[in-house]
Enzyme design. Structure first.
Site, PDB file in Angstrom:
ATOM      1  N   LYS A   1       0.850  -1.199   0.000  1.00  0.00           N
ATOM      2  CA  LYS A   1       0.000   0.000   0.000  1.00  0.00           C
ATOM      3  C   LYS A   1       0.883   1.245   0.000  1.00  0.00           C
ATOM      4  CE  LYS A   1      -3.916   2.048   2.528  1.00  0.00           C
ATOM      5  NZ  LYS A   1      -4.778   1.965   3.736  1.00  0.00           N
TER       6      LYS A   1
ATOM      7  N   SER B   1     -10.275  -0.004   7.018  1.00  0.00           N
ATOM      8  CA  SER B   1      -9.620   0.115   5.708  1.00  0.00           C
ATOM      9  C   SER B   1      -8.911  -1.133   5.200  1.00  0.00           C
ATOM     10  CB  SER B   1      -8.607   1.264   5.720  1.00  0.00           C
ATOM     11  OG  SER B   1      -9.276   2.488   5.591  1.00  0.00           O
TER      12      SER B   1
ATOM     13  N   SER C   1      -9.853   2.180   2.725  1.00  0.00           N
ATOM     14  CA  SER C   1      -8.913   2.871   1.877  1.00  0.00           C
ATOM     15  C   SER C   1      -7.927   1.951   1.144  1.00  0.00           C
ATOM     16  CB  SER C   1      -8.122   3.879   2.705  1.00  0.00           C
ATOM     17  OG  SER C   1      -7.296   3.221   3.650  1.00  0.00           O
TER      18      SER C   1
END
Lengths: 494, 95
Positions: A78, A182, A158
Site C-alpha cells: 500500500k 480500511s 482505503s
C-alpha cells in the site's frame, strides 16, 4: 503448474522453497499479470525492475540454502508505507514527489524475510475513504462486477488498490492499513481476507500517519493461512514505535487448523441494523451455524455503545489527522505553492493545492473539535465514549472467546454512488470501526455471494493480542463457506 | 452546535488551509451535516468515565536518552521543494 499466479502465498512459498519454480519465474508471471491489469488502476507505482532484482537476489539466497520465510514471494505494498528510494504518495498530490530516504519497519521486515516488491498500491488519500475514490491517482476498479452488468464497482477503501490487486491475482498478497475498517471493508467487498491486528502488534514507524491511536498495518490475502503467514512477518517489536507492544510474535500458522470445538462465539445483538439488506443478516446466521456445526458454542452478547462508535470515530480520527497532517507545510517535503511571498500564505496555499476535498474537510472538522471552547464538548466526550466501547468488549469477552459479525453493511457499490454524501460513505465502516476504537484484532473472511453475484464477508473480532484465535475461527468459516467464486478477468485484453 | 461562515473562515485560518470564498458556504453545509450527526454523542452518560488515553494496557516505554540516528542533512533535505546548502528555504519571516 501452468500459471504461477494461481498459487496462494503458502503454495508459492512451498514451490519456491522446493525449487519447483524460481523466484524470477514467479515474479515475471506477476509482473505480466500486473501490467495486463492496468485498467483496474490498482497501482500508483509499478516497480518491475526492482522486483526482478529482488527476485534474482532471492534465487541466489535459495541456492545457498539461506531462504527467509517469504523468500522470493512477490507482494504489493500500500502506498502509505514509506519505501526507501521508491515514491510513496499516500494517495495524495501533496506527496506526489516524495521519495522516502528510509524504509518503514513493516516493509523492512518483509524484505528481511526475502519478499519481493511488485509496486505501490493505490488508496484513498491519506487513507481517508471507503471506496478508493478520494485518491489523487484516480479510483481503483473492483475486479468483481454484478451479474449481467458492466457497471464499475468500487474495491472498498482505503486499501482499495491492495484489495483489487489480491482479488485479481496480480500479486500473491498485499499490505494494507486499517484506521476504521480500511483493511476489512475492502477485503470483504472483493472476496479476499484481511486482518487488522491488535493496536501495537505491527510497528507504525514509517507508515504515513492518519490517526495515530487507531492506525494499524495488516495483511490482505486470498486465504486465511496466507494472512497468518504474512502477519507473522509484518509484526514485530520495534523500538522506533513507542506504542509497539513488547510481546513475542507467535507462529500464527501453527494453530490454524485446530478448529473451534469448545470455543464460545459471541453474537452481538446491536449489530443487527434496521434497513440492512436481508442477505447480510442471513449470511451472518449461516456463519454462526457453520461454527456451531464445528463444535463452537454460540452465545448472545451485548455491545450497548455500538451505535456511538462511528460518531466518536468521526471526532477522534479527524482530530488526530488535523495534528498529523500539520507537517505538510510546503517546506520540508511535498508540494509547495508557487509565487508566495509570505510564510503563512506559503503554508495555506501549499496545503490547499496539495490536499483533496475529503482531506480538507477532515482537517477542518479536526481543527474545530480541538479548538478552544470545543475540546471538552467534542474530543474529550468522544474519548470517554471510546472508553465505554472498549469496556463493552471487555465485558463481552468475559462470556465469549471471539465475536462474529457481518464485515460490511452491503456489497461493493458503483463508482460515484456515495461520493456526494460523506455520512453515507462513513456508514460503510459501521461494523468495523468499533474494533479500531477498542484496539482489538478483527478479520474479514469471504463467506458468500449476493443474489447478483458480489462477494460478502464476515468479521471475527478477538481479544487483544489473540490473533491466533481470530485466525483459527476465520479458517473454520473459510472451510465451511468454501468460497471458490472468482471474478471474470474482463480487465485483460482479449 | 453548528458553525457559521465566520467560524469556517477562522478554522481554515487555524488549520493554515486557504479556502476560496466560494468554498466557504459548501464547507459550512458539509461541516454542519457532520457535526449534527456526531451530536448524538450527547445522549451518552459519560459521568465518571475516564477519557481513553491509551489504546492497549501498556505503560509508555522509556528508552535511554542517547542519540541513535542523525548527521544526515542531505537525506533530511532531499525532499525539500527548495533548499540551499542543506537548509530549508522559506520566505523571509523576520523583518
Amino acid at each position: 503448474m501452468s500459471d504461477p499466479t494461481e498459487f496462494t502465498l503458502a503454495e508459492a512459498r512451498d514451490a519456491v522453497r522446493g525449487k519447483k519454480i524460481s523466484s524470477v519465474e514467479l515474479t515475471q508471471a506477476f509482473i505480466a499479470a500486473m501490467q495486463a491489469a492496468r485498467p483496474l488502476n490498482a497501482f500508483v507505482t509499478e516497480t518491475p525492475d526492482r522486483a526482478l532484482a529482488m527476485a534474482k537476489a532471492s534465487d541466489a539466497r535459495i541456492a545457498k540454502g539461506e531462504a527467509g520465510k517469504l523468500e522470493g514471494l512477490p507482494l504489493a505494498i500500500k502506498d502509505l508505507f514509506c519505501t526507501k528510494g521508491v515514491r510513496s504518495t499516500a494517495g495524495s498530490n501533496i506527496l506526489g514527489n516524495f521519495i522516502p530516504p528510509y524504509e518503514s519497519t513493516v516493509t523492512q521486515n518483509l524484505w528481511d524475510a526475502g519478499a519481493v516488491m511488485l509496486g505501490k498500491t493505490n488508496m484513498d488519500e491519506f487513507a481517508m475513504g471507503s471506496s478508493n475514490e478520494t485518491s489523487y491517482y484516480k479510483p481503483v476498479l473492483n475486479p468483481w462486477r454484478a451479474k449481467d452488468s458492466n457497471a464499475a464497482l468500487v474495491p472498498g477503501g482505503s486499501s482499495g488498490g491492495s484489495s483489487a490487486a489480491v482479488a485479481s491475482r496480480i500479486c500473491l498478497a498485499a499490505t494494507g492499513t486499517d484506521t476504521g475498517g480500511s483493511i476489512r471493508q475492502p477485503a470483504a467487498v472483493t472476496g479476499t481476507v484481511g486482518i487488522k491486528p491488535t493496536y501495537g502488534r505491527c510497528s507504525r514507524w514509517g507508515i504515513v500517519a492518519f490517526a495515530s491511536s487507531l492506525d494499524q498495518a495488516g495483511p490482505m490475502t486470498r486465504t486465511v493461512r496466507d494472512a497468518a503467514i504474512l502477519l507473522g512477518s509484518m509484526a514485530s517489536v520495534d523500538p522506533k514505535d513507542s506504542t509497539s507492544v513488547d510481546l513475542p510474535v507467535p507462529d500464527y500458522e501453527a494453530g490454524l487448523e485446530s478448529g473451534v470445538k469448545g470455543l464460545r462465539i459471541g453474537i452481538p445483538k446491536e449489530y443487527r441494523l434496521d434497513g440492512a439488506p436481508p442477505e447480510i443478516d442471513a449470511l451472518w446466521q449461516k456463519g454462526a451455524e457453520w461454527l456451531k456445526a464445528q463444535g463452537a458454542e454460540i452465545v448472545e452478547i451485548s455491545l450497548p455503545h455500538t451505535k456511538y462508535a462511528l460518531p466518536a470515530y468521526y471526532i477522534v480520527a479527524p482530530a488526530e489527522a488535523s495534528s498529523n497532517l500539520a507537517r505538510y507545510d510546503g517546506v520540508r517535503f511535498g508540494h509547495r505553492a508557487k509565487g508566495t511571498h509570505e510564510i503563512a500564505e506559503l503554508y495555506e496555499k501549499s496545503r490547499a493545492e496539495g490536499f483533496g476535498a475529503e482531506v480538507r474537510r477532515r482537517i477542518l472538522i479536526g481543527t474545530y473539535v480541538l479548538s478552544a471552547g470545543y475540546y471538552d464538548a467534542y474530543y474529550i466526550r468522544a474519548q470517554k465514549v471510546r472508553s465505554l466501547i472498549a469496556r463493552d468488549f471487555e465485558q463481552a469477552f468475559a462470556k465469549c472467546d471471539a465475536i462474529l459479525t457481518p464485515a460490511t453493511p452491503g456489497p461493493a457499490f458503483p463508482v460515484g454512488a456515495k461520493s456526494d454524501d460523506p455520512i453515507s460513505m462513513y456508514l460503510n465502516d459501521v461494523f468495523t470501526v468499533t474494533v479500531n476504537l477498542a484496539g482489538l484484532p478483527g478479520l474479514a473472511v469471504p463467506a458468500g455471494l449476493t443474489a447478483n453475484g458480489l462477494p460478502l464477508g464476515l468479521q471475527v473480532i478477538g481479544k487483544a493480542f489473540d490473533e491466533a484465535t481470530v485466525l483459527k475461527v476465520g479458517r473454520s468459516i473459510e472451510v465451511a463457506a468454501n468460497f471458490t467464486s472468482r471474478p471474470e478477468t474482463w480487465w485483460r485484453a482479449p | 452546535m453548528s458553525v457559521d461562515k465566520d467560524t469556517v473562515r477562522r478554522i481554515a485560518k487555524l488549520a493554515r488551509l486557504a479556502l476560496e470564498e466560494e468554498r466557504v458556504e459548501p464547507m459550512e453545509r458539509e461541516l454542519n451535516q457532520i457535526l449534527a450527526w456526531v451530536e448524538q454523542l450527547g445522549e451518552v452518560n459519560v459521568e465518571d468515565v475516564p477519557a481513553m488515553t491509551s489504546v492497549v494496557a501498556q505503560r509508555l516505554k522509556m528508552r535511554e536518552d542517547k542519540v541513535t540516528d542523525g548527521g544526515q542533512p542531505e537525506a533530511v533535505t532531499a525532499n525539500a521543494p527548495l533548499s540551499e546548502d542543506n537548509f530549508f528555504v522559506v520566505p523571509k519571516v523576520v523583518e
